[in-house]
Design an enzyme around this catalytic site. Structure first.
Site, PDB file in Angstrom:
ATOM      1  N   HIS A 103     -40.719  32.720  65.282  1.00 15.36           N
ATOM      2  CA  HIS A 103     -41.474  33.930  64.949  1.00 15.36           C
ATOM      3  C   HIS A 103     -40.761  35.144  65.544  1.00 15.36           C
ATOM      4  O   HIS A 103     -40.350  35.112  66.702  1.00 15.36           O
ATOM      5  CB  HIS A 103     -42.898  33.824  65.506  1.00 15.36           C
ATOM      6  CG  HIS A 103     -43.755  34.986  65.139  1.00 15.36           C
ATOM      7  ND1 HIS A 103     -44.286  35.163  63.877  1.00 15.36           N
ATOM      8  CD2 HIS A 103     -44.155  36.049  65.871  1.00 15.36           C
ATOM      9  CE1 HIS A 103     -44.988  36.283  63.851  1.00 15.36           C
ATOM     10  NE2 HIS A 103     -44.924  36.843  65.041  1.00 15.36           N
ATOM     11  N   VAL A 138     -52.795  30.649  63.964  1.00 21.31           N
ATOM     12  CA  VAL A 138     -51.487  31.190  63.571  1.00 21.31           C
ATOM     13  C   VAL A 138     -50.761  31.808  64.765  1.00 21.31           C
ATOM     14  O   VAL A 138     -51.324  32.631  65.488  1.00 21.31           O
ATOM     15  CB  VAL A 138     -51.654  32.229  62.440  1.00 21.31           C
ATOM     16  CG1 VAL A 138     -50.330  32.929  62.138  1.00 21.31           C
ATOM     17  CG2 VAL A 138     -52.200  31.563  61.181  1.00 21.31           C
TER      18      VAL A 138
END
Length: 187
Positions: A103, A138
């Site tokens: 990420h 998430v």
């Protein structure tokens, strides 16, 4: 698993082939036909499959197909390298503690979509990237490796993304090795 250009996928393949990561990329799954990751897999001679989310009736059915594909390829660790889809407990449970995501932020900051844009909008002077294990929330799984990247005064989305991506290519193989070591596999 990749949705876009596939630069993190290629970085993993190169880490394996260069002896920096004692592993093999057994299968690439893409969800966008003709994406850059698919072209990279073809060029690198890595088997790939298309699992287009638009043809699946639900996220769960997509993830069931992914589990079947990964098990069929005898995959030990699954890497979400630019997979732009939220996964379900179906995939997470099948590869518990073996599903790694990269990420483009220093989590827990700037979770979700467009983390680079979020960082620029917030006016931070430091951001980066995080490799973490995937859980149902998430971008909230256990952090494996992070790398910091300064935000320069003249940065735009493209320039900051490029510097973050260079660090992603560096830390993702480390995260895969750590995950394999925790499973008792040679990393």
């Amino acid at each position: 698993m990749a949705s876009g250009s596939g630069s993190n996928f290629e970085a993993l393949v190169q880490a394996c082939r260069g002896g920096h990561l004692h592993a093999e990329v057994a299968l690439l799954v893409v969800n966008n036909p003709g994406c850059g990751a698919q072209a990279r897999a073809e060029r690198l001679g890595v088997p790939w499959q298309l699992h287009d989310h638009r043809t699946q009736p639900s996220r769960e059915q997509l993830d069931q197909a992914l589990v079947k594909a990964f098990r069929g390829a005898a995959v030990d660790v699954v890497v979400m390298a630019g997979w732009m889809r939220v996964v379900t407990p179906t995939l997470i449970g099948a590869f518990a503690e073996r599903l790694v995501n990269i990420h483009p932020s220093l989590l827990p900051s700037f979770r979700g979509l467009d983390a680079v844009g979020q960082a620029l909008a917030a006016g931070v002077t430091l951001t980066g990237c995080t490799a973490h294990l995937v859980c149902e929330e998430v971008d909230a799984g256990r952090i494996l490796v992070q790398a910091a990247v300064p935000v320069l005064s003249d940065d735009d989305h493209a320039s900051l993304s490029a510097r973050i991506q260079r660090q992603e290519h560096r830390i993702l193989p480390l995260a895969v090795a750590l995950t394999a070591q925790q499973l008792g596999e040679p990393g």
